[in-house]
Design a protein around this motif. Structure first.
Motif, PDB file in Angstrom:
ATOM      1  N   ALA A  36       0.856  -1.191   0.000  1.00  0.00           N
ATOM      2  CA  ALA A  36       0.000   0.000   0.000  1.00  0.00           C
ATOM      3  C   ALA A  36       0.889   1.238   0.000  1.00  0.00           C
ATOM      4  O   ALA A  36       2.024   1.201   0.474  1.00  0.00           O
ATOM      5  CB  ALA A  36      -0.901  -0.003   1.230  1.00  0.00           C
ATOM      6  N   HIS A  37       0.355   2.347  -0.565  1.00  0.00           N
ATOM      7  CA  HIS A  37       1.190   3.546  -0.706  1.00  0.00           C
ATOM      8  C   HIS A  37       1.155   4.451   0.511  1.00  0.00           C
ATOM      9  O   HIS A  37       2.152   5.082   0.848  1.00  0.00           O
ATOM     10  CB  HIS A  37       0.757   4.331  -1.950  1.00  0.00           C
ATOM     11  N   GLU A  38      -0.022   4.534   1.133  1.00  0.00           N
ATOM     12  CA  GLU A  38      -0.162   5.410   2.291  1.00  0.00           C
ATOM     13  C   GLU A  38      -1.026   4.726   3.332  1.00  0.00           C
ATOM     14  O   GLU A  38      -1.762   3.803   3.016  1.00  0.00           O
ATOM     15  CB  GLU A  38      -0.874   6.716   1.897  1.00  0.00           C
ATOM     16  N   GLY A  39      -0.964   5.258   4.567  1.00  0.00           N
ATOM     17  CA  GLY A  39      -1.790   4.670   5.615  1.00  0.00           C
ATOM     18  C   GLY A  39      -2.599   5.714   6.358  1.00  0.00           C
ATOM     19  O   GLY A  39      -2.191   6.876   6.464  1.00  0.00           O
ATOM     20  N   VAL A  40      -3.765   5.309   6.843  1.00  0.00           N
ATOM     21  CA  VAL A  40      -4.598   6.177   7.675  1.00  0.00           C
ATOM     22  C   VAL A  40      -5.083   5.374   8.876  1.00  0.00           C
ATOM     23  O   VAL A  40      -5.552   4.241   8.720  1.00  0.00           O
ATOM     24  CB  VAL A  40      -5.822   6.705   6.887  1.00  0.00           C
ATOM     25  N   HIS A  41      -4.945   5.959  10.051  1.00  0.00           N
ATOM     26  CA  HIS A  41      -5.382   5.280  11.270  1.00  0.00           C
ATOM     27  C   HIS A  41      -6.341   6.188  12.033  1.00  0.00           C
ATOM     28  O   HIS A  41      -5.945   7.263  12.486  1.00  0.00           O
ATOM     29  CB  HIS A  41      -4.145   4.956  12.133  1.00  0.00           C
ATOM     30  N   LEU A  42      -7.592   5.750  12.150  1.00  0.00           N
ATOM     31  CA  LEU A  42      -8.550   6.476  12.985  1.00  0.00           C
ATOM     32  C   LEU A  42      -8.423   5.913  14.393  1.00  0.00           C
ATOM     33  O   LEU A  42      -8.709   4.735  14.629  1.00  0.00           O
ATOM     34  CB  LEU A  42      -9.973   6.293  12.462  1.00  0.00           C
ATOM     35  N   SER A  43      -7.963   6.755  15.304  1.00  0.00           N
ATOM     36  CA  SER A  43      -7.643   6.270  16.644  1.00  0.00           C
ATOM     37  C   SER A  43      -8.226   7.238  17.659  1.00  0.00           C
ATOM     38  O   SER A  43      -7.969   8.436  17.596  1.00  0.00           O
ATOM     39  CB  SER A  43      -6.112   6.213  16.775  1.00  0.00           C
ATOM     40  N   ASP A  44      -9.048   6.718  18.551  1.00  0.00           N
ATOM     41  CA  ASP A  44      -9.644   7.587  19.555  1.00  0.00           C
ATOM     42  C   ASP A  44     -10.152   6.684  20.670  1.00  0.00           C
ATOM     43  O   ASP A  44     -10.731   5.629  20.393  1.00  0.00           O
ATOM     44  CB  ASP A  44     -10.816   8.363  18.931  1.00  0.00           C
ATOM     45  N   ASP A  45      -9.941   7.084  21.903  1.00  0.00           N
ATOM     46  CA  ASP A  45     -10.390   6.247  23.024  1.00  0.00           C
ATOM     47  C   ASP A  45     -11.883   5.968  22.949  1.00  0.00           C
ATOM     48  O   ASP A  45     -12.355   4.898  23.349  1.00  0.00           O
ATOM     49  CB  ASP A  45     -10.076   6.917  24.367  1.00  0.00           C
ATOM     50  N   ALA A  46     -12.620   6.934  22.432  1.00  0.00           N
ATOM     51  CA  ALA A  46     -14.077   6.797  22.390  1.00  0.00           C
ATOM     52  C   ALA A  46     -14.532   5.691  21.434  1.00  0.00           C
ATOM     53  O   ALA A  46     -15.696   5.292  21.447  1.00  0.00           O
ATOM     54  CB  ALA A  46     -14.710   8.116  21.976  1.00  0.00           C
ATOM     55  N   LEU A  47     -13.631   5.184  20.593  1.00  0.00           N
ATOM     56  CA  LEU A  47     -14.020   4.133  19.645  1.00  0.00           C
ATOM     57  C   LEU A  47     -14.148   2.767  20.314  1.00  0.00           C
ATOM     58  O   LEU A  47     -14.753   1.846  19.750  1.00  0.00           O
ATOM     59  CB  LEU A  47     -12.984   4.035  18.523  1.00  0.00           C
ATOM     60  N   ALA A  48     -13.579   2.630  21.509  1.00  0.00           N
ATOM     61  CA  ALA A  48     -13.595   1.326  22.187  1.00  0.00           C
ATOM     62  C   ALA A  48     -15.018   0.829  22.349  1.00  0.00           C
ATOM     63  O   ALA A  48     -15.903   1.566  22.775  1.00  0.00           O
ATOM     64  CB  ALA A  48     -12.915   1.439  23.544  1.00  0.00           C
ATOM     65  N   GLY A  49     -15.250  -0.429  22.006  1.00  0.00           N
ATOM     66  CA  GLY A  49     -16.571  -1.024  22.172  1.00  0.00           C
ATOM     67  C   GLY A  49     -17.505  -0.792  21.001  1.00  0.00           C
ATOM     68  O   GLY A  49     -18.696  -1.087  21.090  1.00  0.00           O
ATOM     69  N   SER A  50     -16.984  -0.313  19.878  1.00  0.00           N
ATOM     70  CA  SER A  50     -17.845  -0.104  18.706  1.00  0.00           C
ATOM     71  C   SER A  50     -18.367  -1.441  18.195  1.00  0.00           C
ATOM     72  O   SER A  50     -17.620  -2.410  18.116  1.00  0.00           O
ATOM     73  CB  SER A  50     -17.054   0.567  17.576  1.00  0.00           C
TER      74      SER A  50
END
Ligand SMILES: Cc1cc2nc3c(=O)[nH]c(=O)nc-3n(C[C@H](O)[C@H](O)[C@H](O)COP(=O)(O)OP(=O)(O)OC[C@H]3O[C@@H](n4cnc5c(N)ncnc54)[C@H](O)[C@@H]3O)c2cc1C
Ligand SMILES: Nc1ncnc2c1ncn2[C@@H]1O[C@H](COP(=O)(O)O)[C@@H](O)[C@H]1O
Lengths: 315, 272
Positions: free
Chosen positions: B87-101
């Motif tokens: 892959a050429h690039e990466g994106v990471h959506l990271s947030d404590d509030a995401l836990a338990g989605s």
């Protein structure tokens, strides 16, 4: 009483076994209703009535089935709203799960897949992590949408009942959708289907291109034929026979595994079988760890001998 | 190859999941997945491979494959592995509030990332995550983004004619093989029948070190904390019970009569 809407895709001349399972389940949870996408014959309508479905919902437009999933979900969401259903039940095929997925977004409702039991409060039981955990989960928002695994409900065979009221629901045809432009039906093997079979005989790389001994044993037992991915990848048998993580999950009374090593991905599809029998020439094959009865031996001789013996005892 | 087409922009969704080769567990008050021994989900390797093959078939260097993940800080490892593979690039959506989605929360979050990325032509996913295994996310993304879904593809082809891309896919179920056609943009999920994923090689591993990974928070993609995580979930795990592992039964070695003994066993079990 709770109203439980069952999604039925294409009933054919009679309801399929999985449809009857869902209707039986719906009847045990409340008052059934059905959303039927495909052609509906009078015979099938009568069958639905016998299962207690007072109302059958039909889409206002044809051709929804030609749009990949989007059209079917638009219909089911509309039917759920129209009927004010307290819960929606579907089968557990890949496509049924996808219809459930999109209906969930349309209705702002939670979706539970792979249920093996549904309770009166619409919480559901399912297995996760290749059968190593059993969990109870519940929908907390919206109308519970639950996809139920085949073969987990004892079908009721009701008679009589009155013909259901047929109601048409308005469905706006989704514009953003892929089109199904070709269909090739696969030829049926004449054997029981993997979803419905009481017994499954499965072959792996060890059959070395020849499914004959596996098929002969299956036929003697009235069983369905399954396979490992190594066997389907090799082209020895159709991909639809694959058991495992990326194939079918089966929970038959008896699973006979022949020439299959028992990788985690294969176990994921069969380790909830009641009884497991394994034939493998390698005594260290992992499949023996979960077998109730194991034979260290060559399937090319063990299977035909077993088939012969069964026929002898049957006659 | 037709030189007039525009550059293709593909987002591949990759999930960081517990390695199935080890015991996997649910724990804590909410019965959440233990992610200590996690890897890039094997089924997402097929998605990445499919994306790489599509752009390689087109030729040229202006196409872009972006690996996208949503999850806790370690989830970035899934993106790193994807960059090593190609892959050429990466994106990471990271947030404590995401836990338990749950699936719907994950889909809302990933849909927001895709919108944030802008002109994505194709979103490619695996057929299921190897931990949750619901297969809900691709279809829900299509619904949320109002895009055609081309899911469970075992074959993909991309044509460019008359100024527009056209996607043709093969989709198989038990009794029928379907041909599916769609315009772009679209959401695509692929099965493990579609290709043979490549491994990262030394060159790829070195090159990955220079590739960019963008970390995004909820605010960056326009999401409220209440839309995701435990609060935004539409489902809940009430209870989780570990199944006792199956115990080993009788194992015999064939001495010429194992077929008959197998039938004896079936008879004893009343399975004949
Ligand atoms: C993402 C992913 C998904 C997967 N999904 C699945 C899935 O859904 N289902 C699945 O099955 N696999 C799946 N696999 C593949 C899985 O990991 C194994 O590679 C596969 O199950 C091996 O098939 P097998 O046991 O037939 O072959 P092998 O592992 O090669 O085993 C063959 C066995 O046959 C025995 N044998 C050979 N000759 C004989 C003989 N004459 N008599 C008796 N025994 C003999 C050998 O001792 C050996 O144990 C998946 C893999 C991945 C990475
Ligand atoms: N947290 C996540 N991050 C990135 N991609 C995901 C995530 N969850 C699911 N996906 C994608 O959605 C596919 C299906 O997942 P699921 O619906 O969970 O079975 C996976 O193969 C991934 O491509």
């Amino acid at each position: 009483m709770a109203k439980v809407l069952v999604y039925i895709d294409t009933p054919g001349k009679n309801l399929h076994k999985t449809d009857r399972e869902l209707l039986t389940l719906a009847g045990s949870l409340g008052e059934p209703a059905a959303a039927v996408l495909g052609d509906l014959t009078d015979g099938v309508a009568a069958e639905l009535g016998a299962y207690g479905a007072g109302t059958v919902y039909r889409p206002s437009s044809d051709g929804l089935g030609e749009l990949l999933v989007a059209g079917k979900a638009a219909f089911l969401a509309a039917a759920a709203q129209e009927s004010q259903a307290d819960a929606v039940l579907l089968g557990n095929t890949f496509e049924a799960k996808e219809i459930a997925a999109r209906t969930g977004i349309r209705l702002s409702s939670g979706v539970i897949t792979d249920a093996v039991a549904v309770n009166e409060d619409f919480s559901a039981t399912k297995s996760v992590f290749a059968g190593s955990y059993s969990v109870n989960c519940a929908v907390t928002t919206g109308r519970p949408i639950i996809t139920v695994k085949a073969n987990t409900i004892e079908v009721a065979n009701p008679e009589g009942g009155s013909a259901p009221e047929i109601r048409t629901v308005d469905v706006a045809v989704p514009d953003a959708a892929a089109r199904i432009t070709g269909r090739t039906e696969k030829t049926a093997s004449g054997r029981p289907s993997l979803d419905e079979a009481r017994i499954v005989v499965a072959g792996g790389r060890g059959v070395d291109g020849n499914f004959g001994p596996v098929e002969d044993l299956a036929d003697a037992l009235g069983a369905a034929v399954g396979a490992s991915r190594a066997a389907t990848d090799a082209g020895w048998i159709d991909h639809s026979a694959q058991i495992g993580q990326t194939g079918k999950t089966v929970s038959p009374q008896l699973y006979i595994s022949a020439g299959i090593s028992g990788a985690i991905q294969q176990k994921a599809g069969m380790q909830t079988a009641k009884v497991i029998v394994a034939v493998n020439k390698d005594p260290d094959a992992p499949v023996f760890e979960i077998a109730d009865f194991g034979v260290v031996g060559d399937l090319a001789t063990v299977l035909p001998q077993a088939t012969e013996e069964i026929k002898k005892r049957q006659s | 190859m037709d030189e007039t087409h525009s550059a293709l922009n593909i987002a591949v969704l990759v999930k960081h999941v517990p390695d199935a080769q080890f015991d996997r567990h649910l724990n804590g008050e909410h019965n959440t997945t233990d992610r200590s021994e996690s890897i890039l989900s094997e089924l997402d390797e097929y998605a990445l491979e499919a994306a790489l093959q599509l752009v390689e078939a087109l030729g040229g260097t202006d196409h872009k494959v972006t690996a996208v993940t949503m999850g806790p800080s370690q989830a970035v490892n899934a993106v790193k592995k994807a960059l090593q593979i190609g892959a050429h690039e990466g994106v990471h959506l990271s947030d404590d509030a995401l836990a338990g989605s749950d699936a719907s929360g994950t889909s809302r979050a990933l849909a927001a990332v895709v919108r944030h990325l802008g002109d994505v032509d194709l979103v490619v996913t695996g057929m299921a995550s190897t931990d949750g295994e619901t297969s809900l996310v691709p279809a829900q993304l299509a619904e949320l983004l109002n895009l055609p879904q081309v899911t469970f593809a075992s074959k993909l082809e991309l044509q460019h004619d008359g100024g527009a891309w056209q996607l043709t896919a093969q989709r198989e179920s038990d009794n029928v093989a379907e041909t599916v056609e769609s315009n772009l943009p679209a959401v695509v999920s692929v099965t493990d029948q579609i290709n043979e994923p490549r491994y990262p090689n030394f060159k790829g591993i070195m090159a990955a070190k220079k590739k960019q990974i963008t970390t995004l928070g909820l605010a960056d993609v326009g999401l409220e904390a209440s839309e995701v995580g435990f609060t935004g979930a539409w489902t809940r795990v009430n209870e989780a019970q570990q199944r006792p592992p199956r115990s080993q039964g009788v194992i015999i070695t064939d001495e010429g009569d194992a077929g008959r003994r197998l039938v004896d066993f079936l008879a004893e079990q009343k399975l004949l």
